[in-house]
Enzyme design. Structure first.
Site, PDB file in Angstrom:
ATOM      1  N   LYS A 113      24.656  26.697   7.947  1.00 58.80           N
ATOM      2  CA  LYS A 113      25.366  27.865   8.481  1.00 58.80           C
ATOM      3  C   LYS A 113      26.187  27.524   9.713  1.00 58.80           C
ATOM      4  CE  LYS A 113      22.902  31.786   6.627  1.00 58.80           C
ATOM      5  NZ  LYS A 113      22.165  33.007   6.879  1.00 58.80           N
ATOM      6  N   LYS A 171      24.782  27.848  -3.918  1.00 59.00           N
ATOM      7  CA  LYS A 171      24.034  29.109  -3.990  1.00 59.00           C
ATOM      8  C   LYS A 171      24.980  30.313  -3.999  1.00 59.00           C
ATOM      9  CE  LYS A 171      22.098  30.685  -0.268  1.00 59.00           C
ATOM     10  NZ  LYS A 171      21.319  30.920   0.947  1.00 59.00           N
ATOM     11  N   LYS A 203      26.514  35.817   0.195  1.00 58.55           N
ATOM     12  CA  LYS A 203      27.451  36.844   0.648  1.00 58.55           C
ATOM     13  C   LYS A 203      28.492  36.267   1.588  1.00 58.55           C
ATOM     14  CE  LYS A 203      23.267  38.744   2.687  1.00 58.55           C
ATOM     15  NZ  LYS A 203      22.410  39.894   2.801  1.00 58.55           N
TER      16      LYS A 203
HETATM   17  P1  TYM Z   1      18.819  37.156   3.123  1.00 62.45           P
HETATM   18  O1  TYM Z   1      19.233  38.487   3.660  1.00 62.45           O
HETATM   19  O2  TYM Z   1      19.804  36.035   3.209  1.00 62.45           O
HETATM   20  O3  TYM Z   1      18.423  37.286   1.605  1.00 62.45           O
HETATM   21  C1  TYM Z   1      17.509  38.281   1.159  1.00 62.45           C
HETATM   22  C2  TYM Z   1      16.644  37.731   0.037  1.00 62.45           C
HETATM   23  O4  TYM Z   1      17.468  37.309  -1.055  1.00 62.45           O
HETATM   24  C3  TYM Z   1      17.156  35.973  -1.423  1.00 62.45           C
HETATM   25  N1  TYM Z   1      18.381  35.311  -1.889  1.00 62.45           N
HETATM   26  C4  TYM Z   1      18.485  34.656  -3.054  1.00 62.45           C
HETATM   27  N2  TYM Z   1      17.597  34.441  -4.038  1.00 62.45           N
HETATM   28  C5  TYM Z   1      18.028  33.737  -5.120  1.00 62.45           C
HETATM   29  N3  TYM Z   1      19.301  33.260  -5.249  1.00 62.45           N
HETATM   30  C6  TYM Z   1      20.216  33.457  -4.281  1.00 62.45           C
HETATM   31  N4  TYM Z   1      21.456  32.998  -4.431  1.00 62.45           N
HETATM   32  C7  TYM Z   1      19.823  34.194  -3.121  1.00 62.45           C
HETATM   33  N5  TYM Z   1      20.470  34.564  -1.987  1.00 62.45           N
HETATM   34  C8  TYM Z   1      19.575  35.242  -1.250  1.00 62.45           C
HETATM   35  C9  TYM Z   1      16.627  35.342  -0.139  1.00 62.45           C
HETATM   36  O5  TYM Z   1      15.818  34.221  -0.422  1.00 62.45           O
HETATM   37  C10 TYM Z   1      15.855  36.486   0.479  1.00 62.45           C
HETATM   38  O6  TYM Z   1      14.556  36.554  -0.067  1.00 62.45           O
HETATM   39  N6  TYM Z   1      15.839  35.391   6.742  1.00 62.45           N
HETATM   40  C11 TYM Z   1      15.888  36.204   5.568  1.00 62.45           C
HETATM   41  C12 TYM Z   1      15.458  37.622   5.815  1.00 62.45           C
HETATM   42  C13 TYM Z   1      14.161  37.786   6.537  1.00 62.45           C
HETATM   43  C14 TYM Z   1      12.868  37.691   5.960  1.00 62.45           C
HETATM   44  C15 TYM Z   1      11.973  37.981   7.029  1.00 62.45           C
HETATM   45  C16 TYM Z   1      12.397  37.398   4.680  1.00 62.45           C
HETATM   46  C17 TYM Z   1      14.003  38.102   7.827  1.00 62.45           C
HETATM   47  N7  TYM Z   1      12.680  38.223   8.133  1.00 62.45           N
HETATM   48  C18 TYM Z   1      10.586  37.954   6.800  1.00 62.45           C
HETATM   49  C19 TYM Z   1      11.026  37.382   4.475  1.00 62.45           C
HETATM   50  C20 TYM Z   1      10.139  37.658   5.522  1.00 62.45           C
HETATM   51  C21 TYM Z   1      17.318  36.249   5.046  1.00 62.45           C
HETATM   52  O7  TYM Z   1      18.256  36.004   5.780  1.00 62.45           O
HETATM   53  O8  TYM Z   1      17.438  36.692   3.771  1.00 62.45           O
END
Ligand code: TYM
Length: 333
Positions: free
Chosen positions: A114, A198, A201
């Site tokens: 990132k 991947k 967004k």
């Molecule tokens: P975030 O907002 O980027 O993504 C949310 C969830 O979607 C999953 N994800 C994917 N899974 C499969 N293929 C993809 N291309 C893909 N893109 C995103 C992510 O793995 C995630 O589960 N840091 C985390 C959010 C967070 C969190 C937490 C998660 C903050 N605190 C505590 C679990 C527990 C994040 O940025 O996810």
């Protein structure tokens, strides 16, 4: 015994098929198991690790709640709230940042991706964000964390942080060590334009992903333009290893259908991509369109969404404020 589930999603707009198949679809299944206690958090503090427009952020927080509900999470059964409304998250992140080690964070691959080439200009928040994520999880005595494959390393870090806090302060088992819940298959959905990247967004081209707010015409167009290769579809899964785009599209198909990759390969072996793409489009429209329509309806009902956040935040605050108080006492405050 039921599980204590916690997971979070960033309200940065454009929630997509990867978020749905990798994470939110599982939230719904976990929410539907009566014995589970689930907390689903709109992680707005995580979102501001990169620039956000305040009005857009406010809208995206509500849209994320609308998406949770449109996908099938029941706010009567699960706690839905936004992270910034519960002060314990920021506070626990500080306390845990004094336990986490620089060397551990330096290994986080997501930061490297990132931050890109110009690490000097990345925010400190982007660097330390896995600590905030650990705080989120540990405040709720979480036993299981459903996420996509990309969050695996952050969960390992969370476990290390919890273990070190317990060891440093001699409080065995005070912070519960959570288990990741990452699906064995389909936990990493790839870009429609490049099967080795991947779905994300932050990817510039909107053609690289199916957003959960895309209407039927957009879905048709994006699948039509999705990258493929010149060969017909393969007859076994081994062949897919060298054909990332074919593999990704077949994985999306299988995941939406709740079927195995083997079955889907069997269904389309030797067929042309155009035939397969027609079926994939049909299935996507069938599964995603009802969610899209529901999101569009719900985002207009701000009162309803705000009420869910308000009720969720009271319940979350009740749990998190007790845990942070105990943490303060343990530390010596
Ligand atoms: P975030 O907002 O980027 O993504 C949310 C969830 O979607 C999953 N994800 C994917 N899974 C499969 N293929 C993809 N291309 C893909 N893109 C995103 C992510 O793995 C995630 O589960 N840091 C985390 C959010 C967070 C969190 C937490 C998660 C903050 N605190 C505590 C679990 C527990 C994040 O940025 O996810």
């Amino acid at each position: 015994m039921g599980k204590k589930i916690f997971s979070g999603v960033q309200p940065t707009g454009n929630l997509h098929l990867g978020n749905y198949l990798g994470a939110i679809k599982n939230f719904v299944d976990l929410n539907n198991e009566p014995a589970n206690e689930c907390v689903f958090c709109v992680v707005d503090l995580h979102a501001i690790t990169v620039n956000q427009d305040p009005q857009e952020l406010r809208n995206n927080i509500r849209e994320t709640v609308a998406t949770f509900i449109a996908c099938g999470i029941n706010p009567e059964k699960s706690i839905i709230f936004n992270q910034s409304a519960v002060p314990a998250h920021s506070e626990a992140a500080w306390l845990l940042s004094c336990v986490a080690r620089m060397g551990w964070l330096n290994r986080m691959t997501q930061f490297k991706e990132k931050a890109g080439k110009d690490k000097e200009k990345a925010s400190i928040g982007l660097y330390s964000y896995p600590i905030l994520m650990a705080a989120d999880i540990l405040l709720y005595d979480t036993t299981h964390v459903p996420v996509g494959q990309d969050q695996k390393q952050h969960l390992e870090l969370c476990r290390d942080i919890a273990q070190k806090f317990n060891n440093d302060y001699g409080v065995d088992d005070f912070l519960k060590i959570p288990e990741p819940l990452i699906q064995k298959q389909f936990s990493r959905i790839m870009s429609l334009k490049d099967g080795t990247k991947k779905m994300s967004k932050s990817e510039l081209s909107d053609l690289s992903r199916i957003n959960l707010t895309d209407d039927k015409d957009l879905i048709v167009n994006k699948i039509k333009k999705a990258k493929t290769d010149p060969l017909p579809l393969p007859s076994n899964t081994d062949e897919l290893m060298k054909r990332p785009e074919a593999r990704n599209l077949l994985e999306i198909y299988s995941s939406l259908k709740n079927s195995s990759l083997d079955n889907s390969v069997g269904e389309f072996k030797g067929k042309k991509f155009s035939d397969f793409k027609d079926k994939l489009t049909q299935l996507l429209v069938e599964k995603i369109n009802p969610i899209t329509l529901e999101i569009k309806k719900l985002v207009n009902d701000k009162g309803f969404l705000d009420k869910i956040l308000l009720e969720g935040h009271k319940k979350a605050n009740n749990i998190a404020s007790k845990k942070i108080k105990k943490m303060q006492e343990i530390i010596g405050f």
